[in-house]
Design an enzyme around this catalytic site. Structure first.
Site, PDB file in Angstrom:
ATOM      1  N   CYS A   1      -3.641  -7.883  -3.913  1.00  0.00           N
ATOM      2  CA  CYS A   1      -3.006  -6.770  -2.760  1.00  0.00           C
ATOM      3  C   CYS A   1      -3.209  -7.257  -1.472  1.00  0.00           C
ATOM      4  CB  CYS A   1      -3.550  -5.427  -3.272  1.00  0.00           C
ATOM      5  SG  CYS A   1      -2.554  -4.081  -2.903  1.00  0.00           S
TER       6      CYS A   1
ATOM      7  N   HIS B   1      -0.748   0.054  -9.276  1.00  0.00           N
ATOM      8  CA  HIS B   1      -1.433  -0.200  -8.049  1.00  0.00           C
ATOM      9  C   HIS B   1      -0.534   0.313  -6.508  1.00  0.00           C
ATOM     10  CE1 HIS B   1      -4.522  -2.526  -5.719  1.00  0.00           C
ATOM     11  NE2 HIS B   1      -3.321  -2.401  -4.629  1.00  0.00           N
ATOM     12  N   GLU B   2       0.663  -0.182  -6.577  1.00  0.00           N
ATOM     13  CA  GLU B   2       1.480   0.201  -5.487  1.00  0.00           C
ATOM     14  C   GLU B   2       1.913   1.809  -5.268  1.00  0.00           C
ATOM     15  OE1 GLU B   2       1.179  -1.928  -3.344  1.00  0.00           O
ATOM     16  OE2 GLU B   2       0.687  -3.753  -4.761  1.00  0.00           O
TER      17      GLU B   2
ATOM     18  N   HIS C   1      -1.146   3.587  -3.770  1.00  0.00           N
ATOM     19  CA  HIS C   1      -0.849   3.472  -2.220  1.00  0.00           C
ATOM     20  C   HIS C   1      -0.082   4.481  -1.820  1.00  0.00           C
ATOM     21  CE1 HIS C   1      -3.431   0.198  -1.720  1.00  0.00           C
ATOM     22  NE2 HIS C   1      -2.582  -0.905  -2.185  1.00  0.00           N
TER      23      HIS C   1
ATOM     24  N   HIS D   1      -8.051   0.789  -1.572  1.00  0.00           N
ATOM     25  CA  HIS D   1      -8.609  -0.098  -2.274  1.00  0.00           C
ATOM     26  C   HIS D   1     -10.000   0.008  -2.609  1.00  0.00           C
ATOM     27  CE1 HIS D   1      -5.628  -3.553  -1.099  1.00  0.00           C
ATOM     28  NE2 HIS D   1      -5.232  -2.758  -1.969  1.00  0.00           N
TER      29      HIS D   1
END
Length: 909
Positions: A179, A350-351, A354, A360
């Site tokens: 990332c 994961h995105e 965000h 993280h």
């Protein structure tokens, strides 16, 4: 520990367990037999239950059962997997979009996709409480199996119909990526953005937001390169995208977040926006396309682009932080870096994290992760590879809680429309579908006392079973707050009294002034330079003077700019846009508080009058998946009536907030749906009539009014009850005062004899007779005129005080005799209130006083009254008691017996 064998007796199971602990130490340590072979496990699959198992050859593409039990077997080892179709994965408004050769888009509704059947399942491994399974049966068995802290991938073998490969996820072919962010940036866009709410509200809002299920209405787009990599098979690409969403939904369920797929789109003819190896440019191009093209035709909360392009460096994804539900930044890009959809699913999760505000997981944050690093770790690790992470860490949970409390995700609390689940309707899938009154799951897992789990109907006397506006199986009253405002730009929601669900979250229109904060609302958040400085530098930080923004951001380098032009070049800020570039602060901590990889960039600017100004900026050594946290956030006030948009200082008139507010007649504000949110006592939609406040979107504001009305009614009832009780206690006194003491006009003029004579009372008939004789002997001209009866009665009140003794009073010759008319006498003063003196001389002197006339006239027939008076004088004592009573109200004077009667005559004047 080996896989659980077939059911045996408890005694035999205990012996086997003890033998296993002694003879197989590796198994006792929790190492699965499925992981001991170096090569891939080849297993056979069968479906069924109990003793009846049928080998899996192929699944009918149109018939996928709601509940499925699969047994994976190799030699003496077996796993039994219990699966249920993931009914909530696909919304009723789900559409599939592709394009014709001429660029015309073709959107197919759910009725078309139901032909393919719903073939996506969630479940668990029987006998392992901490296990998780996410499988697809669209083209054989394919998916993820997690148990004993190990992750396995199940894939079909090309050479056999019922033979499958089961191998550890770490052996999955993938491109190891990063990332790119190796710093801790907790709450860059959220921390201290708003004034801290009260502790009571913070606790209540935290409980509500965490307890309530959040729904992300997601659209996944595949670019043209992804379409080509999948063999230009349109149906294969669509199934792959849905399978990715199925995995992501499984990852987010422990966070009480559901992924609801509302659409998939495949760019099979050409890319609709520029997609290149530069992830930064590709991200912003995709976000612009989403805002301008996708949002107007498809309502959704978030969109993710799955690309077949290999990005530069090690980047495999990129997304803005804390941007969920925003129109311009709620999305991300994902590189499909693995043959198995699981790889892209982990990156997309994961995105998406965000977008939720998650940062993280780094060592300095001290995060707790259920999965060891060598087994994949957690989803928000900065670097991902194989084995793939499957769970979220404690830091991710905390970041999510903080973001929700700050007002992020205002669009996540509305339940997507579910008329009928994709693939068919089913009682027990926890979705209330058409024809169902409630759905609390299967009967063995239902904990809702208002719902009948067998029939999905409400129990007797129950009105509702689900929703924030349902309490004790009854609807909450209209005006009950079901979701309070989370910040100065958010609006509260209230129950309508007709639905168990809380209305969808709404907030102030973009460009509206923040309450108690010098700023403007944007996407439901109030952004200011001061709050961002506190976020970067801690308490005590404040924005630097304007000259710092102008000098530093005009350089166009990594330390002062108005954003990136490409991955390696930066844009210079114009003078008017300087406050929309890199933020410049003063004060605060000695170094940035956002993470270990953030450094301070200090610039000294000389002044013309002497001295210098210290400007403090921030530079963070980022990867490529997140924007620069040192840039001024969109929506921040840059001048009076202006905010930062696209790194430019623009007038708030572009939002049309003033035009929208004018329709509210000064009695309300405009919400994000361009509807008036009225003050209490004014009715929507235009706040021009009396009503209960609120809006057509958020329900009526009636809680305070209801309380006031209820209290008023209760007080009134209590007062009436108290008054009634007092009246009841005093009823006899009130009746005597109201009814027994009232006299007519004639009775008020009469002299009523007391009912019981006082002690020492002497009969007054003799005096009355004596006076009567005197009256008889009085010359006629001394009497008052015939037409004036007042003198007679008034003189009677003065002199005739008691009844005469019948023995001493001579009887009149005839009862029909009429007294001669009396002449008018001189007016005398009022009768004295005390008894007359005993001496006759004094009595005669007092007789010259003329009494006051009565207040009301006497009856018009004085002659008849005179006749009746004569008859009364002639009555006997016995007759006198029942006859006309003319005794005055005061005691009669005492006359001496020695007064000669022949020498006195009482004149009535």
């Amino acid at each position: 520990m080996a896989a659980r064998p077939l059911p045996v007796s408890p005694a035999r199971a205990l012996l086997l367990a003890l033998a296993g602990a002694l003879l197989a130490p590796c198994e006792a340590r929790g190492v699965s037999l499925w992981n001991q072979g170096r090569a891939d496990e080849v297993v056979s699959a069968s479906v069924g239950s109990g003793d009846l198992w049928i080998p899996v050859k192929s699944f009918d593409s149109k018939n996928h059962p709601e509940v499925l039990n699969i047994r994976l077997q190799r030699e003496s080892k077996e796993l039994i997997i219990n699966l249920e179709r993931n009914e909530g994965l696909i919304a009723s408004s789900f559409t599939e979009t592709h394009y014709l050769q001429d660029g015309t888009d073709v959107s197919l509704a759910r009725n078309y996709t139901v032909i393919l059947g719903h073939c996506y399942y969630h479940g668990h491994v029987r006998g392992y409480s901490d296990s998780a399974v996410s499988l697809s049966t669209c083209s054989g068995l394919r998916g993820l199996i997690v148990f004993e802290n190990e992750s396995y991938v199940l894939e079909p073998m090309k050479s056999a119909t019922n033979r499958y490969k089961l191998f550890p996820a770490k052996k999955l072919k993938s491109v190891r990526g990063s990332c790119g962010s190796h710093h801790n940036t907790p709450n860059l866009a959220a921390k201290n953005v708003f004034p801290p709410p009260s502790q009571t509200w913070a606790r209540r809002h935290k409980r509500e937001t965490l307890k309530a299920t959040k729904y992300v209405e997601l659209v996944i787009v595949a670019d043209n390169r992804e379409f080509q990599r999948q063999g230009k098979d349109l149906e294969k690409v669509k199934q792959r995208l849905i399978e990715i969403a199925n995995h992501v939904d499984k990852f987010y369920r422990p966070l009480n977040i559901r992924i609801v797929l509302v659409g998939v789109e495949v760019w099979n003819d050409m890319d609709k926006c520029s997609v290149s190896q530069d992830p930064f440019t590709s991200l912003h191009e995709f976000l612009d396309w989403r805002k301008m093209k996708l949002l107007p035709r498809k309502s959704h909360d978030n969109a993710q682009l799955v690309s077949g392009v290999y990005f530069q460096g090690t980047t495999i994804g990129m997304a803005p932080i804390m941007s969920m539900c925003t129109a311009d930044q709620s999305g991300g890009i994902v590189m499909d870096h693995s043959d198995n959809p699981l790889g892209a699913a982990v990156t997309l999760a994961h995105e998406l994290g965000h977008n939720f505000g998650m940062n993280h997981d780094t060592l300095d944050r001290g995060c707790s992760c259920q999965m060891a690093v060598e087994k994949g770790g957690c989803i928000m690790n900065a670097s991902t590879g194989y084995p793939f992470p499957m769970v979220f860490s404690s830091c991710s949970r905390k970041d999510l809680e903080t973001s929700l409390e700050k007002g992020m995700g205002v669009c996540l609390f509305n339940l997507p429309e579910v008329r009928e689940s994709f693939g068919g309707q089913k009682c027990g899938n926890r979705f209330v579908e058409e024809g169902e009154e409630c759905d609390c799951g299967e009967p063995e897992e239902c904990m809702n006392r208002c719902c009948n789990a067998t029939t999905c109907t409400l129990k007797p006397d129950a009105v509702c079973a689900h929703g924030l506006c349902c309490e004790d199986c009854q609807l909450k009253p209209a005006g009950t707050a079901c979701r309070d405002s989370s910040n100065s730009c958010d609006l509260p929601e209230f129950c309508t009294g007709a639905s168990p669900h809380c209305p969808a979250n709404v907030y102030l229109h973009d460009g509206h002034s923040c309450q108690d904060v010098d700023g403007y609302c944007y996407n439901g958040i109030c952004q200011t330079h001061e709050q961002q400085c506190v976020t970067l530098w801690g308490p005590g930080a404040k924005p630097a003077p304007g000259i710092c923004f102008e000098r530093v951001n005009s350089a166009g380098d990594p330390y002062g700019n108005c954003g990136k032009v490409s991955k390696s070049s930066f844009a210079k800020c114009e003078m008017r846009d300087a406050k929309c570039g890199k933020i410049q602060c003063q004060g605060g901590a000695s170094r940035p508080v956002i993470g270990t990889n953030a450094v301070s960039i200090e610039t000294n600017i000389p002044l013309q009058q002497g001295g210098r100004i210290l400007c403090r900026g921030t530079h963070v050594y980022l990867g490529d998946d997140m924007p620069d946290p040192g840039l001024v956030l969109a929506g921040t006030k840059c001048a009076d009536g202006k905010i930062c948009l696209n790194r430019q200082c623009q007038n708030i008139s572009v939002f049309g907030v003033h035009e929208c507010a004018m329709q509210c007649h000064g009695r309300g504000v405009c919400n994000n749906r361009k509807n008036c949110h009225c003050e209490a006592h004014w009715a929507p939609p235009f706040c021009d009539k009396f009503g209960f406040g609120g809006s057509t979107d958020s329900g009526p504001i009636r809680q305070a009014d209801n309380q006031g009305l209820t209290i008023g009614i209760l007080v009134t009832i209590l007062c009436l009850l108290a008054a009634g009780f007092v009246v009841y206690l005093k009823r006899k006194t009130l009746i005597r005062l109201l009814f027994t003491n009232k006299k007519t006009t004639i009775e008020k003029l009469r002299c009523v004899r007391p009912s019981r004579p006082p002690r020492g009372f002497q009969p007054c008939q003799a005096h009355l007779g004596h006076l009567g004789k005197g009256l008889m002997r009085k010359p006629p001209d001394s009497y008052p005129p015939k037409d004036n009866p007042r003198r007679l009665l008034q003189c009677q009140n003065v002199d005739i005080s008691r009844p005469l003794n019948g023995l001493n009073v001579p009887q009149p010759q005839s009862t029909q005799r009429v007294l001669p008319p009396l002449h008018r006498a001189p007016r005398a003063p009022s009768v004295p209130a005390r008894p007359l003196p005993a001496k006759p001389a004094l009595r005669q002197a007092q007789g010259t006083c003329k009494p006051n006339p009565p207040q009301k006239p006497l009856p018009a027939d004085p002659l008849a009254r005179t006749t009746r008076l004569t008859h009364a004088l002639a009555r006997t004592p016995g007759q006198w008691e029942t006859g006309l009573r003319l005794a005055p109200l005061r005691p009669a004077p005492q006359y001496p017996h020695q007064v000669p009667r022949s020498t006195h005559t009482a004149y009535i004047k």
